[in-house]
Structures are given as structure tokens and as C-alpha cells.
Scaffold this motif. Structure first.
Motif, PDB file in Angstrom:
ATOM      1  N   PHE A 156      10.518   4.391  -1.149  1.00  0.00           N
ATOM      2  CA  PHE A 156      10.042   3.013  -1.262  1.00  0.00           C
ATOM      3  C   PHE A 156      10.636   2.135  -0.162  1.00  0.00           C
ATOM      4  O   PHE A 156       9.991   1.205   0.323  1.00  0.00           O
ATOM      5  CB  PHE A 156      10.375   2.452  -2.644  1.00  0.00           C
ATOM      6  N   VAL A 157      11.867   2.421   0.226  1.00  0.00           N
ATOM      7  CA  VAL A 157      12.480   1.692   1.341  1.00  0.00           C
ATOM      8  C   VAL A 157      11.810   2.099   2.647  1.00  0.00           C
ATOM      9  O   VAL A 157      11.449   1.248   3.474  1.00  0.00           O
ATOM     10  CB  VAL A 157      14.000   1.970   1.420  1.00  0.00           C
ATOM     11  N   TYR A 158      11.621   3.414   2.822  1.00  0.00           N
ATOM     12  CA  TYR A 158      11.050   3.904   4.078  1.00  0.00           C
ATOM     13  C   TYR A 158       9.627   3.394   4.291  1.00  0.00           C
ATOM     14  O   TYR A 158       9.272   2.960   5.396  1.00  0.00           O
ATOM     15  CB  TYR A 158      11.047   5.432   4.112  1.00  0.00           C
ATOM     16  N   THR A 159       8.824   3.432   3.256  1.00  0.00           N
ATOM     17  CA  THR A 159       7.419   3.050   3.444  1.00  0.00           C
ATOM     18  C   THR A 159       7.303   1.561   3.769  1.00  0.00           C
ATOM     19  O   THR A 159       6.381   1.139   4.472  1.00  0.00           O
ATOM     20  CB  THR A 159       6.578   3.400   2.199  1.00  0.00           C
ATOM     21  N   SER A 160       8.256   0.756   3.281  1.00  0.00           N
ATOM     22  CA  SER A 160       8.267  -0.664   3.633  1.00  0.00           C
ATOM     23  C   SER A 160       8.611  -0.836   5.103  1.00  0.00           C
ATOM     24  O   SER A 160       8.011  -1.657   5.805  1.00  0.00           O
ATOM     25  CB  SER A 160       9.274  -1.409   2.757  1.00  0.00           C
ATOM     26  N   PRO A 180      -7.443  -1.831   2.002  1.00  0.00           N
ATOM     27  CA  PRO A 180      -6.816  -0.555   1.621  1.00  0.00           C
ATOM     28  C   PRO A 180      -5.814  -0.702   0.484  1.00  0.00           C
ATOM     29  O   PRO A 180      -5.655   0.210  -0.340  1.00  0.00           O
ATOM     30  CB  PRO A 180      -6.128  -0.118   2.920  1.00  0.00           C
ATOM     31  N   LEU A 181      -5.147  -1.857   0.399  1.00  0.00           N
ATOM     32  CA  LEU A 181      -4.222  -2.110  -0.712  1.00  0.00           C
ATOM     33  C   LEU A 181      -4.972  -2.145  -2.042  1.00  0.00           C
ATOM     34  O   LEU A 181      -4.529  -1.558  -3.041  1.00  0.00           O
ATOM     35  CB  LEU A 181      -3.490  -3.431  -0.475  1.00  0.00           C
ATOM     36  N   VAL A 182      -6.116  -2.816  -2.059  1.00  0.00           N
ATOM     37  CA  VAL A 182      -6.923  -2.879  -3.287  1.00  0.00           C
ATOM     38  C   VAL A 182      -7.381  -1.487  -3.699  1.00  0.00           C
ATOM     39  O   VAL A 182      -7.318  -1.107  -4.886  1.00  0.00           O
ATOM     40  CB  VAL A 182      -8.137  -3.803  -3.082  1.00  0.00           C
ATOM     41  N   PHE A 183      -7.818  -0.694  -2.712  1.00  0.00           N
ATOM     42  CA  PHE A 183      -8.289   0.655  -3.014  1.00  0.00           C
ATOM     43  C   PHE A 183      -7.169   1.511  -3.621  1.00  0.00           C
ATOM     44  O   PHE A 183      -7.379   2.269  -4.576  1.00  0.00           O
ATOM     45  CB  PHE A 183      -8.827   1.342  -1.755  1.00  0.00           C
ATOM     46  N   LEU A 184      -5.975   1.386  -3.053  1.00  0.00           N
ATOM     47  CA  LEU A 184      -4.849   2.162  -3.559  1.00  0.00           C
ATOM     48  C   LEU A 184      -4.404   1.684  -4.933  1.00  0.00           C
ATOM     49  O   LEU A 184      -3.953   2.482  -5.760  1.00  0.00           O
ATOM     50  CB  LEU A 184      -3.675   2.091  -2.578  1.00  0.00           C
ATOM     51  N   PHE A 185      -4.518   0.389  -5.181  1.00  0.00           N
ATOM     52  CA  PHE A 185      -4.155  -0.122  -6.505  1.00  0.00           C
ATOM     53  C   PHE A 185      -5.063   0.485  -7.573  1.00  0.00           C
ATOM     54  O   PHE A 185      -4.594   0.939  -8.621  1.00  0.00           O
ATOM     55  CB  PHE A 185      -4.261  -1.644  -6.523  1.00  0.00           C
ATOM     56  N   ILE A 186      -6.356   0.531  -7.285  1.00  0.00           N
ATOM     57  CA  ILE A 186      -7.310   1.099  -8.238  1.00  0.00           C
ATOM     58  C   ILE A 186      -7.004   2.576  -8.486  1.00  0.00           C
ATOM     59  O   ILE A 186      -6.906   3.034  -9.633  1.00  0.00           O
ATOM     60  CB  ILE A 186      -8.758   0.927  -7.731  1.00  0.00           C
ATOM     61  N   SER A 217      -7.132  10.852  -8.167  1.00  0.00           N
ATOM     62  CA  SER A 217      -6.898   9.500  -7.634  1.00  0.00           C
ATOM     63  C   SER A 217      -7.094   9.461  -6.122  1.00  0.00           C
ATOM     64  O   SER A 217      -7.560   8.458  -5.572  1.00  0.00           O
ATOM     65  CB  SER A 217      -5.497   9.028  -8.001  1.00  0.00           C
ATOM     66  N   GLN A 218      -6.743  10.545  -5.429  1.00  0.00           N
ATOM     67  CA  GLN A 218      -6.933  10.595  -3.979  1.00  0.00           C
ATOM     68  C   GLN A 218      -8.418  10.576  -3.613  1.00  0.00           C
ATOM     69  O   GLN A 218      -8.817   9.902  -2.645  1.00  0.00           O
ATOM     70  CB  GLN A 218      -6.261  11.842  -3.410  1.00  0.00           C
ATOM     71  N   TYR A 219      -9.228  11.305  -4.362  1.00  0.00           N
ATOM     72  CA  TYR A 219     -10.668  11.279  -4.082  1.00  0.00           C
ATOM     73  C   TYR A 219     -11.257   9.899  -4.359  1.00  0.00           C
ATOM     74  O   TYR A 219     -12.187   9.470  -3.671  1.00  0.00           O
ATOM     75  CB  TYR A 219     -11.392  12.365  -4.891  1.00  0.00           C
ATOM     76  N   MET A 220     -10.712   9.186  -5.325  1.00  0.00           N
ATOM     77  CA  MET A 220     -11.186   7.837  -5.589  1.00  0.00           C
ATOM     78  C   MET A 220     -10.869   6.913  -4.413  1.00  0.00           C
ATOM     79  O   MET A 220     -11.729   6.140  -3.959  1.00  0.00           O
ATOM     80  CB  MET A 220     -10.538   7.295  -6.870  1.00  0.00           C
ATOM     81  N   SER A 221      -9.641   6.971  -3.881  1.00  0.00           N
ATOM     82  CA  SER A 221      -9.275   6.092  -2.758  1.00  0.00           C
ATOM     83  C   SER A 221     -10.083   6.429  -1.509  1.00  0.00           C
ATOM     84  O   SER A 221     -10.487   5.527  -0.760  1.00  0.00           O
ATOM     85  CB  SER A 221      -7.772   6.184  -2.468  1.00  0.00           C
ATOM     86  N   SER A 252       0.835  -1.207   0.000  1.00  0.00           N
ATOM     87  CA  SER A 252       0.000   0.000   0.000  1.00  0.00           C
ATOM     88  C   SER A 252       0.865   1.251   0.000  1.00  0.00           C
ATOM     89  O   SER A 252       0.600   2.218  -0.724  1.00  0.00           O
ATOM     90  CB  SER A 252      -0.922   0.016   1.229  1.00  0.00           C
ATOM     91  N   GLY A 253       1.920   1.234   0.832  1.00  0.00           N
ATOM     92  CA  GLY A 253       2.819   2.370   0.879  1.00  0.00           C
ATOM     93  C   GLY A 253       3.523   2.595  -0.439  1.00  0.00           C
ATOM     94  O   GLY A 253       3.711   3.739  -0.880  1.00  0.00           O
ATOM     95  N   VAL A 254       3.909   1.501  -1.096  1.00  0.00           N
ATOM     96  CA  VAL A 254       4.555   1.616  -2.403  1.00  0.00           C
ATOM     97  C   VAL A 254       3.598   2.242  -3.411  1.00  0.00           C
ATOM     98  O   VAL A 254       3.976   3.115  -4.201  1.00  0.00           O
ATOM     99  CB  VAL A 254       5.027   0.226  -2.885  1.00  0.00           C
ATOM    100  N   LEU A 255       2.336   1.812  -3.379  1.00  0.00           N
ATOM    101  CA  LEU A 255       1.357   2.386  -4.302  1.00  0.00           C
ATOM    102  C   LEU A 255       1.142   3.869  -4.037  1.00  0.00           C
ATOM    103  O   LEU A 255       1.025   4.670  -4.967  1.00  0.00           O
ATOM    104  CB  LEU A 255       0.032   1.627  -4.195  1.00  0.00           C
ATOM    105  N   GLN A 256       1.101   4.251  -2.743  1.00  0.00           N
ATOM    106  CA  GLN A 256       0.953   5.671  -2.435  1.00  0.00           C
ATOM    107  C   GLN A 256       2.132   6.463  -2.962  1.00  0.00           C
ATOM    108  O   GLN A 256       1.973   7.557  -3.508  1.00  0.00           O
ATOM    109  CB  GLN A 256       0.817   5.857  -0.916  1.00  0.00           C
TER     110      GLN A 256
END
Length: 466
Positions: free
Chosen positions: A288-292, A171-177, A207-211, A31-35
Motif C-alpha cells: 500500500f505504501v509502494y503503490t502510493s 480507472p479508479l471507478v472501474f477498480l472500485f467496482i 473481478s479482473q475480467y470486470m475491470s 487505484s493502486g490501493v484498490l488493486q
């Protein structure tokens, strides 16, 4: 009573820890990577199709944006900690009040942030010393981005509520979309419509309003204790006070943290727009490292808080050590990959060899030691999960923030190089981690003794009643 646990919920109060922490954390990492791809897509598209100045403009707003919004994001941490505690204690009425208070607070906070971004963008970017060839585009990007703040804050609160019960998959699915939407709209607005930085900003807020819509819809359709009814949106003064008590120190910490990041960005600005572009690209890769690693911070907070609610004193220390071990492995592996493939990764953002050279200089210092940041955050998250929020804030501000600012005005001023500037990161992370561990030991012993004392009193009262 709560209904039977659903497949996307995690029982954090019993069973083996490491498999459950990984089950919780991996979707959070993704999810963090997608954000991050939201912002990375902005930077890659403008870097490749508009130029290094536009890329520098987008990147130069990051620290400032975070400085302004972190107070309100801190409230979502308070909401998530309380949600995990109530869920662990099976207090459905408190969960219901907390959910409706949190969502309304998020919407109000987002509206406040729109006004703040529109008014403060130009004067603050000027104060940071943003170069003349960048500032106009940076101001435009920042003002558009802040129109999406109600969505950003609402998603953060809503996903925090879901994470607190162990649901990190939806939340991961929502962020992917929403992430796919963001990338497609980036390409359309920049390449087809030639809107430059304005185009990538518009794509991001759509995209933020969609999530945000998807996470709210998930809660509205739920039949669990965290069901959301829009007609029942109301702020409970008691829950608001509790959110503020835990979340405000966390928000202040995040905001003041970014004061040091703004000072570092200002210092980078003094090396010119090409150095800014390299710093921007490297910062994105580091993200990407930090969010992981940050997924383990959230795991430490949620697992600790649920076990505190359930009074499982024997699981709190194993939660901390499990998260510390995993975050060290994640930081070392991903940091090593970022350094090893630095040329190729930076080349995604810009084909300019000078930009890549500046980016590599940052990666080699920061990513090599990034696991220290993970250790610092996990220890802080465990303390917050026990309900102590002021002390870790003071420690973080003194260590990671105050020490960094002192470094900029002493060591960096004496030897004005980017290497010396970036060296302030690992030194401040290590010092702050050590102090957090000391604080954890003190607070854990205090909480354990108090909890065990209450249990003994309860058993004595039960025995006497017989």
C-alpha cells in the motif's frame, strides 16, 4: 485536430506543476490501493478462515507471478509513454494506430501467459523451495490466477492509455467496482462454498475480467482520438517496434527485479511457513505504501513524456524535482504509519502472535526506508519519459537487482538472519537512485541541446523564407 480537453484530462504542458501532479497522482494512488485489495482480500480471507498455511500459499506466489508477467506489463509502459508523447504533440493518427495495436497486443500477451502459468507453476514453485505443506495449494492458486491474465494485461494497457492523457479518475471507478465484486466473492467462495485458496483465486479473476471490460467499454464509447473500434484491431508494425523499444527494457527490468525478489522469497522460505506468513502479511502492508509512491513514478513518466512531445524543455527538470519531493513525503508518512500501527495492521491478516512478530521484523526495516524506493522509481520514470529506456534498465538491474543478489550470497549467507536479508532493500534503492540522477542529468542535457538546436534551425528557415 484534437477536440477540446474533457474534464478528466489534464494539461501537463502548461500551468503550475504540483497541483496537477497531485490531481493526476491521488486517483492513481487510490487505484493502486484498490488493486492491492484484490490480493489483500485473498490473503486476509484465507488467513482468517482457512489458516496460516493457506495464507503462506497465496503469498508465496506473488514474486513468481510478477517474474513471469512483468515482460508483458513492460509493454504497457512503452504504450503509455508513446501515448503521452503523441498526445502532447497532438498527433491523432499516431494515437489511433497505437490504441488498436496496444489492445490487440494485450489480448495476445494474456493468452501466452495462461499457457506459461499452467505449465510453469509447479516446477518453479518447487525450485523456490516452497515447503511441502504449502506447495499444493500454491500451485492451485497460481494456475487459477493465470486464467485471468488476458484481463489483467488488457486492463493495464487500457488504463495506461487513459493515464497518458491525464485521466486517472475513470480507472479508479472501474477498480472500485471490480474491487467490491472481488471482496464479496472472496467471502462467498471461502466461507459459504469452503473452496479455500481456489475460491479466492476464482474471485480475483472474475473481478479482473470486470475491470478489463469496463476500461475497454470506456474506450469504445469515447469520441476522442483514443476511440477503440474492435473491428479495426490491428497491429501496426511501426508502433509495435516502438512499444517494444521502450517497453521491453522496462519489462526485462521488472522481470529480473523479481529474480532477486524470488531469491529473497526463497530465503524467507528457509525459515519455515510461519515466517513466510509473517513476510506475506508485511509485504502486503508495504504494498500500500509502494503503490502510493508508484503513482509518482507514473506521474513523472507521463508529465515528462507529454512535455517532450510538446518540446517544453523548461518543464522537464521541475517535473522531476516536484515528483521527488512529493514521493519523499508520501513514503515517509505512509511508511511511518505502517510501522506505528504495525501490530494492528498485521493483526488483520493473522491473529497468530508469531506471525505478527515476523511481520514486524520486516516492516521495521523496509517501511522506515521505503521513500528511497520512491526516489529510485521517480528518477527512472523521468528518464523513460524522455524516451531512454535501455540505460535505466541496466542501472536498475545492476544496482537494485545485482547488488541485492550479491548481498544474499555474501552478507546474508555469512549472517543468516531476516534482518540482514531485509537490509538488502534500502541499500540497493539508495545506490540505484544516485546513479539514475547522474544519468538523468546526462540525458536531459543531450535532449535539451538537440531540441533547442532544432528550434533554432526552424526559426532560421522561417526567417530566410521571408
Amino acid at each position: 485536430m484534437q477536440t477540446m480537453k474533457r474534464s478528466y484530462e489534464i494539461d501537463m504542458c502548461s500551468g503550475p506543476l504540483i497541483p496537477k501532479i497531485l490531481l493526476f497522482s491521488v486517483p492513481l494512488m487510490l487505484s493502486g490501493v484498490l488493486q492491492l485489495l484484490f490480493n489483500a482480500a485473498d490473503i486476509i480471507v484465507v488467513g482468517q478462515f482457512t489458516g496460516s498455511q493457506a495464507m503462506a500459499a497465496v503469498g508465496s506466489t506473488g514474486a513468481l507471478n510478477n517474474l513471469i508477467i512483468n515482460i508483458f506489463l513492460g509493454f504497457s509502459i512503452g504504450s503509455s509513454v508513446l501515448m503521452a508523447r503523441y498526445y502532447g504533440a497532438k498527433e491523432d493518427k499516431n494515437i489511433e494506430e497505437l490504441v488498436h495495436t496496444s489492445v490487440l497486443l494485450a489480448l495476445i500477451s494474456g493468452l501466452i501467459l495462461i499457457a506459461a502459468g499452467l505449465i510453469l507453476a509447479e516446477p518453479l514453485l518447487s525450485l523456490m523451495g516452497t515447503p511441502d505443506d504449502v506447495i499444493d495449494q500454491a500451485v492451485l492458486y497460481m494456475r487459477i490466477i493465470f486464467l485471468g491474465m488476458p484481463a489483467l494485461i488488457t486492463y493495464d494497457f487500457g488504463s495506461g492509455i487513459l493515464r497518458a492523457i491525464g485521466d486517472t479518475r475513470r480507472p479508479l471507478v472501474f477498480l472500485f467496482i471490480s474491487g467490491i465484486i472481488n471482496v464479496l466473492l472472496n467471502l462467498f467462495f471461502v466461507i459459504v462454498c469452503s473452496l479455500g485458496v481456489a475460491g479466492v483465486a476464482i474471485a480475483t479473476i472474475i473481478s479482473q475480467y470486470m475491470s478489463a471490460f469496463l476500461v475497454l467499454l470506456c474506450m469504445i464509447r469515447s469520441d476522442a482520438s483514443y476511440h477503440l473500434s474492435l473491428k479495426h484491431l490491428k497491429i501496426s508494425s511501426q508502433k509495435l517496434k516502438q512499444i517494444i523499444r521502450i517497453g521491453l527494457p522496462a519489462g526485462i527490468q521488472g522481470a529480473v527485479f523479481n529474480v532477486s525478489n524470488v531469491l529473497i522469497q526463497s530465503s524467507v522460505n528457509s525459515f519455515g511457513s510461519i515466517a513466510m506468513a509473517g513476510n506475506t502479511a508485511a509485504s502486503n502492508i508495504e504494498g500500500f505504501v509502494y503503490t502510493s509512491m508508484n503513482a509518482l513514478y507514473q506521474a513523472a513518466t507521463s508529465f515528462t513524456s507529454q512535455n517532450v512531445g510538446a518540446r517544453k524543455t523548461e518543464r522537464v527538470v521541475p517535473v522531476l524535482f516536484s515528483c521527488l519531493g512529493i514521493v519523499t513525503a508520501v513514503g515517509l508518512v505512509l511508511g511511518g504509519i505502517a510501522i506505528g500501527f504495525g501490530n494492528q495492521l498485521l493483526g488483520i491478516y493473522s491473529s497468530d502472535p508469531v506471525v505478527i512478530k515476523y511481520g514486524l521484523e520486516r516492516l521495521r526495516v523496509v517501511c522506515l526506508t521505503y521513500f528511497l524506493c520512491g526516489l529510485m522509481d521517480v528518477s527512472c520514470g523521468s528518464i523513460r519519459g524522455m524516451g531512454y529506456s535501455v540505460t535505466p534498465t541496466i542501472v536498475s538491474l545492476t544496482g537494485a537487482c545485482g547488488l541485492r543478489i550479491l548481498w544474499i550470497y555474501t552478507v546474508f549467507r555469512a549472517d543468516h538472519t531476516l534482518f540482514n536479508l531485509y537490509l538488502s532493500y534500502p541499500i540497493s534503492w539508495f545506490v540505484t537512485f544516485v546513479v539514475h540522477i547522474i544519468c538523468f542529468v546526462v540525458f536531459y542535457r543531450r535532449w535539451r541541446d538537440r531540441t533547442n538546436g532544432r528550434s533554432r534551425l526552424a526559426r532560421a528557415a522561417l526567417h530566410s523564407s521571408r
